[in-house]
Design a protein around this motif. Structure first.
Motif, PDB file in Angstrom:
ATOM      1  N   VAL A  56       0.871  -1.169   0.000  1.00 21.18           N
ATOM      2  CA  VAL A  56       0.000   0.000   0.000  1.00 21.18           C
ATOM      3  C   VAL A  56       0.913   1.225   0.000  1.00 21.18           C
ATOM      4  N   ALA A  57       1.034   1.860  -1.173  1.00 18.81           N
ATOM      5  CA  ALA A  57       1.886   3.046  -1.304  1.00 18.81           C
ATOM      6  C   ALA A  57       1.032   4.284  -1.083  1.00 18.81           C
ATOM      7  N   LEU A  58       1.228   4.931   0.050  1.00 17.71           N
ATOM      8  CA  LEU A  58       0.389   6.067   0.439  1.00 17.71           C
ATOM      9  C   LEU A  58       0.804   7.358  -0.245  1.00 17.71           C
ATOM     10  N   ASP A  59      -0.175   8.235  -0.429  1.00 18.58           N
ATOM     11  CA  ASP A  59       0.080   9.669  -0.525  1.00 18.58           C
ATOM     12  C   ASP A  59      -0.052  10.192   0.906  1.00 18.58           C
ATOM     13  N   PHE A  60       1.033  10.723   1.461  1.00 18.48           N
ATOM     14  CA  PHE A  60       0.914  11.339   2.773  1.00 18.48           C
ATOM     15  C   PHE A  60      -0.128  12.461   2.735  1.00 18.48           C
ATOM     16  N   ALA A  61      -0.687  12.787   3.867  1.00 14.67           N
ATOM     17  CA  ALA A  61      -1.601  13.931   3.971  1.00 14.67           C
ATOM     18  C   ALA A  61      -0.939  15.173   3.376  1.00 14.67           C
ATOM     19  N   GLY A  62      -1.715  15.928   2.582  1.00 14.24           N
ATOM     20  CA  GLY A  62      -1.190  17.136   1.965  1.00 14.24           C
ATOM     21  C   GLY A  62      -0.382  16.906   0.711  1.00 14.24           C
ATOM     22  N   HIS A  63      -0.209  15.650   0.320  1.00 14.28           N
ATOM     23  CA  HIS A  63       0.576  15.272  -0.859  1.00 14.28           C
ATOM     24  C   HIS A  63      -0.310  14.527  -1.855  1.00 14.28           C
ATOM     25  N   GLY A  64       0.079  14.570  -3.122  1.00 15.31           N
ATOM     26  CA  GLY A  64      -0.601  13.769  -4.134  1.00 15.31           C
ATOM     27  C   GLY A  64      -2.100  13.985  -4.129  1.00 15.31           C
ATOM     28  N   LEU A  65      -2.841  12.874  -4.119  1.00 15.04           N
ATOM     29  CA  LEU A  65      -4.299  12.934  -4.158  1.00 15.04           C
ATOM     30  C   LEU A  65      -4.939  12.845  -2.776  1.00 15.04           C
ATOM     31  N   SER A  66      -4.134  12.826  -1.730  1.00 14.04           N
ATOM     32  CA  SER A  66      -4.683  12.800  -0.372  1.00 14.04           C
ATOM     33  C   SER A  66      -5.215  14.170   0.022  1.00 14.04           C
ATOM     34  N   ALA A  67      -6.124  14.165   0.992  1.00 13.67           N
ATOM     35  CA  ALA A  67      -6.687  15.424   1.489  1.00 13.67           C
ATOM     36  C   ALA A  67      -5.634  16.223   2.240  1.00 13.67           C
ATOM     37  N   HIS A  68      -5.872  17.532   2.326  1.00 14.08           N
ATOM     38  CA  HIS A  68      -5.043  18.402   3.151  1.00 14.08           C
ATOM     39  C   HIS A  68      -5.584  18.390   4.578  1.00 14.08           C
TER      40      HIS A  68
END
Length: 287
Positions: A56-68
């Motif tokens: 599971v390769a995350l987008d950290f919060a505030g990055h990529g398609l993750s929420a801010h």
């Protein structure tokens, strides 16, 4: 990069995160964590070369398609640690491994040191401990952070006329990358705005830290890690030029492998990704 990848969303109690999912459902459980201002595409070359893993390769919060994060919230390292633990909880993963690059490697070490009962092994790429600061520096550091927060309201993201210009800018920025790597990060990191394109990343990610761990704090986390740990050091990476870093590794429970390449050696080209995979594949099969 031809391996099948699934886009997923993780609705945590406090935020929604995006991620890429690789590998068989019954594979060894791994959460992959990218570096500062990168995104899940940081593992687009490497993950397909790690067969048998459920990544599971995350987008950290505030990055990529993750929420801010919500207004007033922060992006401190321990906030990311809590996010990763919540991801594992949502996935139902009591035990899991961590694959981390740069800031993602630092977050991995903090979590493994704080909750060793949850982490099976650490695979780290050109990252280990956060930048540190001693007690006498703390007042000035907090003042710097507070002033930057006040100035943030007037700070605007750069807008690029086209994607190619944004890619070229990413190639030159902190942690310079190859054109192919910048294009992969841009696929997930750019969004259209009036006048062209800008990065999705939250402006607050560029704020200085209000407080840093001391060297003793940081070393304590590394020494608290109880699982097998393998660190790939890039010979032209950011740690290679860090004063005293080689001496710092002495006596630490970390197996170090040095490979040619820059800070993003796992993403810059296929040869670098293959070299990192060749280092980690045997590691993940160890008893």
């Amino acid at each position: 990069m031809t391996a099948q990848v699934e886009e997923i969303r993780l609705n945590l109690p406090h935020i929604e995160l995006a991620a890429h999912l690789y590998g068989p459902e019954d594979g060894q459980r791994v959460i992959a964590l990218h570096g500062w201002l990168d995104n899940a595409n940081s593992f687009a070359r490497l993950a397909p070369l790690l067969p048998g893993l459920r990544i599971v390769a995350l987008d950290f919060a505030g990055h990529g398609l993750s929420a801010h994060r919500a207004p007033g919230a922060s992006y401190l390292l321990w906030d990311y640690v809590a996010d990763v633990l919540q991801v594992a909880e949502q996935l139902g993963w009591e035990r899991f491994s961590l694959l981390g690059h740069s800031m993602g490697a630092i977050v991995s070490v903090l979590l493994a040191g704080a909750m060793p009962e949850r982490v099976e092994r650490l695979a780290l790429i050109d990252g280990l401990m956060p930048y540190t600061g001693e007690a006498e520096q703390a007042p000035a550091k907090l003042g710097e952070a507070l002033r930057a927060q006040l100035a943030l309201r007037n700070k605007r993201k750069p807008v690029y006329a086209d994607i190619d210009r944004a890619v070229e800018a990413r190639m030159r920025n902190t942690g310079a990358v190859s054109r192919e790597a910048a294009e992969l990060l841009a696929e997930r990191g750019l969004m259209p705005v009036p006048g062209g394109y800008t990065w999705r990343t939250d402006n607050r990610l560029t704020l200085p830290s209000p407080l840093r761990l001391t060297r003793a704090h940081a070393q304590a986390f590394v020494h608290a890690v109880q699982c097998p740990t393998r660190l790939v050091l890039a010979e032209q990476g950011i740690l290679a030029v860090e004063p005293g870093f080689s001496g710092l590794l002495e006596g630490m429970p970390v197996e170090v492998h040095r490979l040619p390449g820059k800070h993003h050696l796992h993403l810059d080209d296929e040869a670098g990704a293959r070299a990192v995979a060749d280092c980690f594949n045997p590691f993940f099969t160890l008893p």
